[in-house]
Design an enzyme around this catalytic site. Sequence first.
Site, PDB file in Angstrom:
ATOM      1  N   LYS A   1      -6.356 -13.641  10.332  1.00  0.00           N
ATOM      2  CA  LYS A   1      -5.685 -12.704  11.231  1.00  0.00           C
ATOM      3  C   LYS A   1      -5.366 -13.287  12.615  1.00  0.00           C
ATOM      4  O   LYS A   1      -4.290 -13.851  12.781  1.00  0.00           O
ATOM      5  CB  LYS A   1      -6.489 -11.406  11.321  1.00  0.00           C
ATOM      6  CG  LYS A   1      -6.389 -10.623  10.002  1.00  0.00           C
ATOM      7  CD  LYS A   1      -6.822  -9.175  10.132  1.00  0.00           C
ATOM      8  CE  LYS A   1      -6.365  -8.368   8.942  1.00  0.00           C
ATOM      9  NZ  LYS A   1      -7.359  -8.222   7.869  1.00  0.00           N
TER      10      LYS A   1
ATOM     11  N   TYR B   1       0.821  -1.218   0.000  1.00  0.00           N
ATOM     12  CA  TYR B   1       0.000   0.000   0.000  1.00  0.00           C
ATOM     13  C   TYR B   1       0.855   1.269   0.000  1.00  0.00           C
ATOM     14  O   TYR B   1       0.515   2.243   0.658  1.00  0.00           O
ATOM     15  CB  TYR B   1      -0.929   0.039   1.230  1.00  0.00           C
ATOM     16  CG  TYR B   1      -1.854  -1.145   1.363  1.00  0.00           C
ATOM     17  CD1 TYR B   1      -2.761  -1.471   0.368  1.00  0.00           C
ATOM     18  CD2 TYR B   1      -1.839  -1.926   2.518  1.00  0.00           C
ATOM     19  CE1 TYR B   1      -3.630  -2.545   0.501  1.00  0.00           C
ATOM     20  CE2 TYR B   1      -2.697  -3.009   2.662  1.00  0.00           C
ATOM     21  CZ  TYR B   1      -3.594  -3.302   1.648  1.00  0.00           C
ATOM     22  OH  TYR B   1      -4.454  -4.370   1.794  1.00  0.00           O
TER      23      TYR B   1
ATOM     24  N   ASP C   1     -17.459 -12.881   6.800  1.00  0.00           N
ATOM     25  CA  ASP C   1     -16.005 -12.727   6.761  1.00  0.00           C
ATOM     26  C   ASP C   1     -15.592 -12.145   8.108  1.00  0.00           C
ATOM     27  O   ASP C   1     -15.643 -10.939   8.320  1.00  0.00           O
ATOM     28  CB  ASP C   1     -15.620 -11.797   5.603  1.00  0.00           C
ATOM     29  CG  ASP C   1     -14.123 -11.483   5.583  1.00  0.00           C
ATOM     30  OD1 ASP C   1     -13.412 -11.913   6.520  1.00  0.00           O
ATOM     31  OD2 ASP C   1     -13.677 -10.809   4.642  1.00  0.00           O
TER      32      ASP C   1
ATOM     33  N   TYR D   1     -14.470  -4.656   2.660  1.00  0.00           N
ATOM     34  CA  TYR D   1     -13.103  -5.098   2.343  1.00  0.00           C
ATOM     35  C   TYR D   1     -13.010  -6.583   2.656  1.00  0.00           C
ATOM     36  O   TYR D   1     -13.297  -7.000   3.783  1.00  0.00           O
ATOM     37  CB  TYR D   1     -12.053  -4.323   3.150  1.00  0.00           C
ATOM     38  CG  TYR D   1     -10.662  -4.846   2.879  1.00  0.00           C
ATOM     39  CD1 TYR D   1      -9.933  -4.415   1.776  1.00  0.00           C
ATOM     40  CD2 TYR D   1     -10.098  -5.827   3.696  1.00  0.00           C
ATOM     41  CE1 TYR D   1      -8.676  -4.934   1.498  1.00  0.00           C
ATOM     42  CE2 TYR D   1      -8.839  -6.349   3.421  1.00  0.00           C
ATOM     43  CZ  TYR D   1      -8.135  -5.900   2.330  1.00  0.00           C
ATOM     44  OH  TYR D   1      -6.895  -6.424   2.059  1.00  0.00           O
TER      45      TYR D   1
HETATM   46  C1  LIG Z   1      -7.412  -8.582   6.423  1.00  0.00           C
HETATM   47  C2  LIG Z   1      -8.714  -9.014   5.884  1.00  0.00           C
HETATM   48  C3  LIG Z   1      -8.811  -9.956   4.832  1.00  0.00           C
HETATM   49  C4  LIG Z   1      -7.598 -10.464   4.092  1.00  0.00           C
HETATM   50  O1  LIG Z   1      -6.758 -11.220   4.871  1.00  0.00           O
HETATM   51  P1  LIG Z   1      -5.234 -11.446   4.403  1.00  0.00           P
HETATM   52  O2  LIG Z   1      -4.695 -12.434   5.379  1.00  0.00           O
HETATM   53  O3  LIG Z   1      -4.576 -10.105   4.478  1.00  0.00           O
HETATM   54  O4  LIG Z   1      -5.280 -11.964   3.013  1.00  0.00           O
HETATM   55  C5  LIG Z   1     -10.059 -10.382   4.456  1.00  0.00           C
HETATM   56  N1  LIG Z   1     -11.166  -9.916   5.054  1.00  0.00           N
HETATM   57  C6  LIG Z   1     -11.123  -9.021   6.059  1.00  0.00           C
HETATM   58  C7  LIG Z   1     -12.388  -8.580   6.708  1.00  0.00           C
HETATM   59  C8  LIG Z   1      -9.896  -8.528   6.495  1.00  0.00           C
HETATM   60  O5  LIG Z   1      -9.848  -7.608   7.469  1.00  0.00           O
END
Ligand SMILES: *Cc1c(COP(=O)(O)O)cnc(C)c1O
Length: 394
Positions: free
Chosen positions: A246, A6, A219, A132
């Site tokens: 994460k 970024y 997600d 996102y």
């Molecule tokens: C960080 C994130 C992702 C992507 O995860 P990566 O391990 O960086 O590929 C997907 N969805 C959400 C909501 C996120 O915060």
Amino acid sequence: MIWYPYQQMKTMKPPYEIIDAKGVYLYTKDRQLIDSVSSWWSVIHGYKHPVLTEAIKNQADNFSHVMLGGLTHKPVQKLSAKLEQWLPGDLDYCFFSDSGSVAVEVALKMALQFYVNRGERREKVLALNHAYHGDTFKAMEVGDDEDYHFAFQEKKGVYHIPTEIPALEEAFLKYHKELNCLIVEPLLQGAGGMLMYDMAFLKRARELCDAYDVLLIFDEVATGFGRTGYRFVADEVLPDILVLGKALTGGYIGHAVTVANHKVYGGFYGDDPGMAFMHGPTFMGNALAAAVALKSIELFEEGNYLKKIQRITEITKRELKGFESPKVKEIRIMGGCVCLEVKEEKTIEGYQRFAYERGVFSRPFLKYMYAMVPYVIEEEQLVKVISTMKEWLS
Ligand SMILES: *Cc1c(COP(=O)(O)O)cnc(C)c1O
């Protein structure tokens, strides 16, 4: 050389070099910094946690990785058994992968193929404005953030709606025949600007998904493991597919999981090899990741983390009570997340350095100053994180 994320590499300020990390602290050559970002929201137990470090070392002494193609092993078996028992409802079927973005791709592929296996073609996804879901192509497509993905405008497979019930109902009425799934970051939209919305929206989403036979995907890569104050938002409203990443490994190593319920799994199960799910990341179910993830979950359970997070919320609210600044548009607090949205982007310029000088690592973006601290933070450390933001804005 390293190509950083970024960043316009020509104008990027040199990153801070970290030489050690322990608890909530990052160490540079000459500073001790409270990490208010938890390394992109993942390091929930703090750095160099003795239990997690031991888990990963022990597993490395045994073996670090074997593939899941034709092979299996105890660490991944234990982790999937734990998730099956620990996650709500019949979210029982764990498909592992190496990152959140990939786990989102896996979820979206599952939703599409689920209907293909039934002989239906339902090509479209319903998603939220400001969503996102990661940086891979399909994840970007269901995402909605110009600031991240402005160079990739094609959005043929997705309808975006605001987090409002009338818009949700209208979208289902209009598009339900084409939809295979609705994907959301439940309650808290992280990278889109720490936007927060109501549980009622999710409850209505669940009803509509049931009524129109559309899969619901949560997600929870960012929101999972307590970030919203709920262990998982899925504890309150049950999705068909849950994506975790994460904090899954306590921030030790990249790993993610797409967890399907019985209905979704059943849509692939049968004698026809053509109905199988064709996906398989090389490092899925990595033994180091599985071993440390299992320990991380145990710490979360045994350490009464929801209480810790509640305390973070209370202290945050207390410290920001009555705080006003003409530069601030809105203050948002939920669980272990606080965001001070400012009116103009230029307000944030220079803040990272200012915080650094005061012993806080911060990474504001666009109009958002925020903290997502490790849950093990002490009161005085958290007060410092917040007072540093207040000081800058006063
Ligand atoms: C960080 C994130 C992702 C992507 O995860 P990566 O391990 O960086 O590929 C997907 N969805 C959400 C909501 C996120 O915060």
